[in-house]
Design a protein around this motif. Sequence first.
Motif, PDB file in Angstrom:
ATOM      1  N   THR A   1     -17.261 -24.649  35.174  1.00 45.54           N
ATOM      2  CA  THR A   1     -15.844 -24.925  34.912  1.00 45.54           C
ATOM      3  C   THR A   1     -15.186 -23.675  34.335  1.00 45.54           C
ATOM      4  O   THR A   1     -15.864 -22.791  33.826  1.00 45.54           O
ATOM      5  CB  THR A   1     -15.665 -26.137  33.959  1.00 45.54           C
ATOM      6  N   ASP A   2     -13.859 -23.625  34.426  1.00 48.70           N
ATOM      7  CA  ASP A   2     -13.085 -22.539  33.818  1.00 48.70           C
ATOM      8  C   ASP A   2     -12.090 -23.140  32.842  1.00 48.70           C
ATOM      9  O   ASP A   2     -11.546 -24.218  33.092  1.00 48.70           O
ATOM     10  CB  ASP A   2     -12.299 -21.760  34.890  1.00 48.70           C
ATOM     11  N   ILE A   3     -11.869 -22.448  31.744  1.00 46.61           N
ATOM     12  CA  ILE A   3     -10.876 -22.891  30.766  1.00 46.61           C
ATOM     13  C   ILE A   3      -9.807 -21.799  30.678  1.00 46.61           C
ATOM     14  O   ILE A   3     -10.133 -20.626  30.466  1.00 46.61           O
ATOM     15  CB  ILE A   3     -11.545 -23.170  29.406  1.00 46.61           C
ATOM     16  N   ARG A   4      -8.570 -22.209  30.859  1.00 49.93           N
ATOM     17  CA  ARG A   4      -7.477 -21.239  30.903  1.00 49.93           C
ATOM     18  C   ARG A   4      -6.801 -21.105  29.545  1.00 49.93           C
ATOM     19  O   ARG A   4      -6.841 -22.025  28.740  1.00 49.93           O
ATOM     20  CB  ARG A   4      -6.446 -21.659  31.959  1.00 49.93           C
ATOM     21  N   ARG A   5      -6.197 -19.967  29.339  1.00 49.02           N
ATOM     22  CA  ARG A   5      -5.497 -19.708  28.084  1.00 49.02           C
ATOM     23  C   ARG A   5      -4.384 -20.740  27.890  1.00 49.02           C
ATOM     24  O   ARG A   5      -3.613 -21.004  28.802  1.00 49.02           O
ATOM     25  CB  ARG A   5      -4.909 -18.298  28.123  1.00 49.02           C
ATOM     26  N   GLY A   6      -4.341 -21.331  26.699  1.00 46.10           N
ATOM     27  CA  GLY A   6      -3.306 -22.318  26.400  1.00 46.10           C
ATOM     28  C   GLY A   6      -3.602 -23.720  26.903  1.00 46.10           C
ATOM     29  O   GLY A   6      -2.795 -24.629  26.733  1.00 46.10           O
ATOM     30  N   GLU A   7      -4.763 -23.911  27.514  1.00 50.95           N
ATOM     31  CA  GLU A   7      -5.106 -25.220  28.078  1.00 50.95           C
ATOM     32  C   GLU A   7      -5.825 -26.080  27.028  1.00 50.95           C
ATOM     33  O   GLU A   7      -6.596 -25.570  26.217  1.00 50.95           O
ATOM     34  CB  GLU A   7      -6.032 -25.002  29.289  1.00 50.95           C
ATOM     35  N   VAL A   8      -5.543 -27.379  27.057  1.00 53.46           N
ATOM     36  CA  VAL A   8      -6.281 -28.326  26.216  1.00 53.46           C
ATOM     37  C   VAL A   8      -7.188 -29.131  27.143  1.00 53.46           C
ATOM     38  O   VAL A   8      -6.714 -29.890  27.994  1.00 53.46           O
ATOM     39  CB  VAL A   8      -5.333 -29.272  25.447  1.00 53.46           C
ATOM     40  N   VAL A   9      -8.489 -28.912  26.996  1.00 49.40           N
ATOM     41  CA  VAL A   9      -9.481 -29.602  27.829  1.00 49.40           C
ATOM     42  C   VAL A   9     -10.208 -30.613  26.945  1.00 49.40           C
ATOM     43  O   VAL A   9     -10.763 -30.246  25.912  1.00 49.40           O
ATOM     44  CB  VAL A   9     -10.495 -28.597  28.423  1.00 49.40           C
ATOM     45  N   VAL A  10     -10.174 -31.879  27.350  1.00 49.07           N
ATOM     46  CA  VAL A  10     -10.871 -32.914  26.582  1.00 49.07           C
ATOM     47  C   VAL A  10     -12.068 -33.389  27.397  1.00 49.07           C
ATOM     48  O   VAL A  10     -11.936 -33.704  28.585  1.00 49.07           O
ATOM     49  CB  VAL A  10      -9.927 -34.088  26.242  1.00 49.07           C
ATOM     50  N   VAL A  11     -13.240 -33.386  26.755  1.00 54.14           N
ATOM     51  CA  VAL A  11     -14.484 -33.768  27.425  1.00 54.14           C
ATOM     52  C   VAL A  11     -14.880 -35.157  26.944  1.00 54.14           C
ATOM     53  O   VAL A  11     -15.047 -35.380  25.743  1.00 54.14           O
ATOM     54  CB  VAL A  11     -15.611 -32.759  27.107  1.00 54.14           C
TER      55      VAL A  11
ATOM     56  N   THR B   1      -2.254 -18.781  34.071  1.00 56.82           N
ATOM     57  CA  THR B   1      -3.436 -18.994  34.915  1.00 56.82           C
ATOM     58  C   THR B   1      -4.612 -18.140  34.463  1.00 56.82           C
ATOM     59  O   THR B   1      -5.663 -18.189  35.078  1.00 56.82           O
ATOM     60  CB  THR B   1      -3.112 -18.629  36.376  1.00 56.82           C
ATOM     61  N   ASP B   2      -4.455 -17.341  33.403  1.00 59.87           N
ATOM     62  CA  ASP B   2      -5.591 -16.472  33.098  1.00 59.87           C
ATOM     63  C   ASP B   2      -6.716 -17.248  32.422  1.00 59.87           C
ATOM     64  O   ASP B   2      -6.517 -18.038  31.510  1.00 59.87           O
ATOM     65  CB  ASP B   2      -5.179 -15.208  32.324  1.00 59.87           C
ATOM     66  N   ILE B   3      -7.909 -16.987  32.938  1.00 56.11           N
ATOM     67  CA  ILE B   3      -9.098 -17.727  32.492  1.00 56.11           C
ATOM     68  C   ILE B   3      -9.643 -17.063  31.235  1.00 56.11           C
ATOM     69  O   ILE B   3      -9.884 -15.860  31.206  1.00 56.11           O
ATOM     70  CB  ILE B   3     -10.143 -17.743  33.617  1.00 56.11           C
ATOM     71  N   ILE B   4      -9.821 -17.852  30.182  1.00 58.25           N
ATOM     72  CA  ILE B   4     -10.356 -17.299  28.936  1.00 58.25           C
ATOM     73  C   ILE B   4     -11.866 -17.527  28.835  1.00 58.25           C
ATOM     74  O   ILE B   4     -12.604 -16.683  28.350  1.00 58.25           O
ATOM     75  CB  ILE B   4      -9.574 -17.852  27.705  1.00 58.25           C
ATOM     76  N   ILE B   5     -12.333 -18.692  29.337  1.00 60.28           N
ATOM     77  CA  ILE B   5     -13.778 -18.968  29.353  1.00 60.28           C
ATOM     78  C   ILE B   5     -14.165 -19.413  30.758  1.00 60.28           C
ATOM     79  O   ILE B   5     -13.528 -20.292  31.334  1.00 60.28           O
ATOM     80  CB  ILE B   5     -14.168 -20.089  28.362  1.00 60.28           C
ATOM     81  N   SER B   6     -15.209 -18.785  31.292  1.00 63.29           N
ATOM     82  CA  SER B   6     -15.715 -19.176  32.609  1.00 63.29           C
ATOM     83  C   SER B   6     -17.189 -19.556  32.481  1.00 63.29           C
ATOM     84  O   SER B   6     -17.989 -18.772  31.954  1.00 63.29           O
ATOM     85  CB  SER B   6     -15.543 -18.011  33.585  1.00 63.29           C
ATOM     86  N   VAL B   7     -17.512 -20.752  32.926  1.00 64.32           N
ATOM     87  CA  VAL B   7     -18.888 -21.267  32.813  1.00 64.32           C
ATOM     88  C   VAL B   7     -19.445 -21.428  34.220  1.00 64.32           C
ATOM     89  O   VAL B   7     -18.831 -22.077  35.068  1.00 64.32           O
ATOM     90  CB  VAL B   7     -18.871 -22.639  32.094  1.00 64.32           C
ATOM     91  N   LYS B   8     -20.615 -20.816  34.471  1.00 62.01           N
ATOM     92  CA  LYS B   8     -21.207 -20.863  35.817  1.00 62.01           C
ATOM     93  C   LYS B   8     -22.683 -21.275  35.724  1.00 62.01           C
ATOM     94  O   LYS B   8     -23.470 -20.635  35.023  1.00 62.01           O
ATOM     95  CB  LYS B   8     -21.141 -19.486  36.496  1.00 62.01           C
ATOM     96  N   GLY B   9     -23.009 -22.356  36.425  1.00 58.25           N
ATOM     97  CA  GLY B   9     -24.421 -22.766  36.564  1.00 58.25           C
ATOM     98  C   GLY B   9     -25.120 -23.035  35.250  1.00 58.25           C
ATOM     99  O   GLY B   9     -26.309 -22.754  35.098  1.00 58.25           O
ATOM    100  N   LEU B  10     -24.377 -23.611  34.285  1.00 57.28           N
ATOM    101  CA  LEU B  10     -24.927 -23.768  32.928  1.00 57.28           C
ATOM    102  C   LEU B  10     -26.004 -24.859  32.880  1.00 57.28           C
ATOM    103  O   LEU B  10     -25.769 -25.997  33.275  1.00 57.28           O
ATOM    104  CB  LEU B  10     -23.791 -24.108  31.961  1.00 57.28           C
ATOM    105  N   GLU B  11     -27.181 -24.463  32.405  1.00 57.66           N
ATOM    106  CA  GLU B  11     -28.307 -25.398  32.242  1.00 57.66           C
ATOM    107  C   GLU B  11     -28.779 -25.324  30.788  1.00 57.66           C
ATOM    108  O   GLU B  11     -28.815 -24.242  30.204  1.00 57.66           O
ATOM    109  CB  GLU B  11     -29.500 -24.970  33.106  1.00 57.66           C
ATOM    110  N   LYS B  12     -29.134 -26.466  30.245  1.00 56.09           N
ATOM    111  CA  LYS B  12     -29.777 -26.467  28.922  1.00 56.09           C
ATOM    112  C   LYS B  12     -30.885 -27.513  28.936  1.00 56.09           C
ATOM    113  O   LYS B  12     -30.641 -28.692  29.169  1.00 56.09           O
ATOM    114  CB  LYS B  12     -28.752 -26.794  27.817  1.00 56.09           C
ATOM    115  N   HIS B  13     -32.105 -27.026  28.723  1.00 54.78           N
ATOM    116  CA  HIS B  13     -33.271 -27.917  28.707  1.00 54.78           C
ATOM    117  C   HIS B  13     -33.873 -27.940  27.307  1.00 54.78           C
ATOM    118  O   HIS B  13     -33.904 -26.913  26.632  1.00 54.78           O
ATOM    119  CB  HIS B  13     -34.336 -27.442  29.702  1.00 54.78           C
ATOM    120  N   PHE B  14     -34.316 -29.097  26.892  1.00 57.12           N
ATOM    121  CA  PHE B  14     -35.013 -29.239  25.609  1.00 57.12           C
ATOM    122  C   PHE B  14     -36.432 -29.727  25.880  1.00 57.12           C
ATOM    123  O   PHE B  14     -36.730 -30.195  26.983  1.00 57.12           O
ATOM    124  CB  PHE B  14     -34.292 -30.255  24.709  1.00 57.12           C
ATOM    125  N   ASP B  15     -37.263 -29.637  24.845  1.00 58.00           N
ATOM    126  CA  ASP B  15     -38.612 -30.209  24.922  1.00 58.00           C
ATOM    127  C   ASP B  15     -39.376 -29.651  26.123  1.00 58.00           C
ATOM    128  O   ASP B  15     -39.891 -30.390  26.976  1.00 58.00           O
ATOM    129  CB  ASP B  15     -38.496 -31.751  25.010  1.00 58.00           C
TER     130      ASP B  15
END
Length: 247
Positions: A29-39, A3-17
């Motif tokens: 979103t959170d990504i846990r150690r050993g997890e395979v996340v497909v986007v 259950t340990d979280i390796i990457i934690s993403v909070k309120g991520l915004e990316k604007h161009f132009d």
Amino acid sequence: MTTDIIISVKGLEKHFDEGKLKALRGVDTDIRRGEVVVVIGPSGSGKSTFLRCLNLLEEPTAGTVTVEGVNITDPKVNINKHREKMGMVFQHFNLFPHMTILKNMTLAPCKLLKKSKQEAEEKAMALLKRVGLADRANAYPSQLSGGQKQRIAIVRALCMEPQVMLFDEPTSALDPEMVGEVLDVMKQLAEEGMTMVVVTHEMGFAREVADRVIFMDEGHIIEEGTPEEIFNHPQQPRTQDFLKKVL
């Protein structure tokens, strides 16, 4: 899966132009150690931008990305040190054309991890053997097929002993008959417990290998769940509509 979280993403915004184009709109979103996340999601939904923000190849406009407890969006953080923990494989192989395969693979470990040439070469050869390409160590990238180059790109990233592997549509530039050989290497990695975040159009791979599938559209995470939940029982009309078109 732990259950340990390796990457934690909070309120991520990316604007161009100058803010006219909002590629990411408050992604959490959170990504846990050993997890395979497909986007998955339609073109232009923000999938690749999201992936590139995870190791700051794209600088987020707002929000935080925390890797192993360190907020890497903090300007004081040495981002190059953190990038060493994350292998990245792109659509295009980005191999150095003037170097042999072995040299391509040992350059970064010698330079960045300060490994001896012998140690780096032993590791590289073991990895090449694993993907069935040990006999190509002294070849140049131009002498390899697309599928072979992409397998080399994957094991080159593994030479840096990363804790997370990020894949940005790794098969989309390949001829259809070469896709399988690359996906097989990725499946093997997943079985060995490598933490992976994969942006892909390969729904069969997502269904078979993912622990969790994230569906994105217009810079938002619309829905996420197990492959069973997303592919067999999608809740959101937008997810249902997308899957009808691609499955």
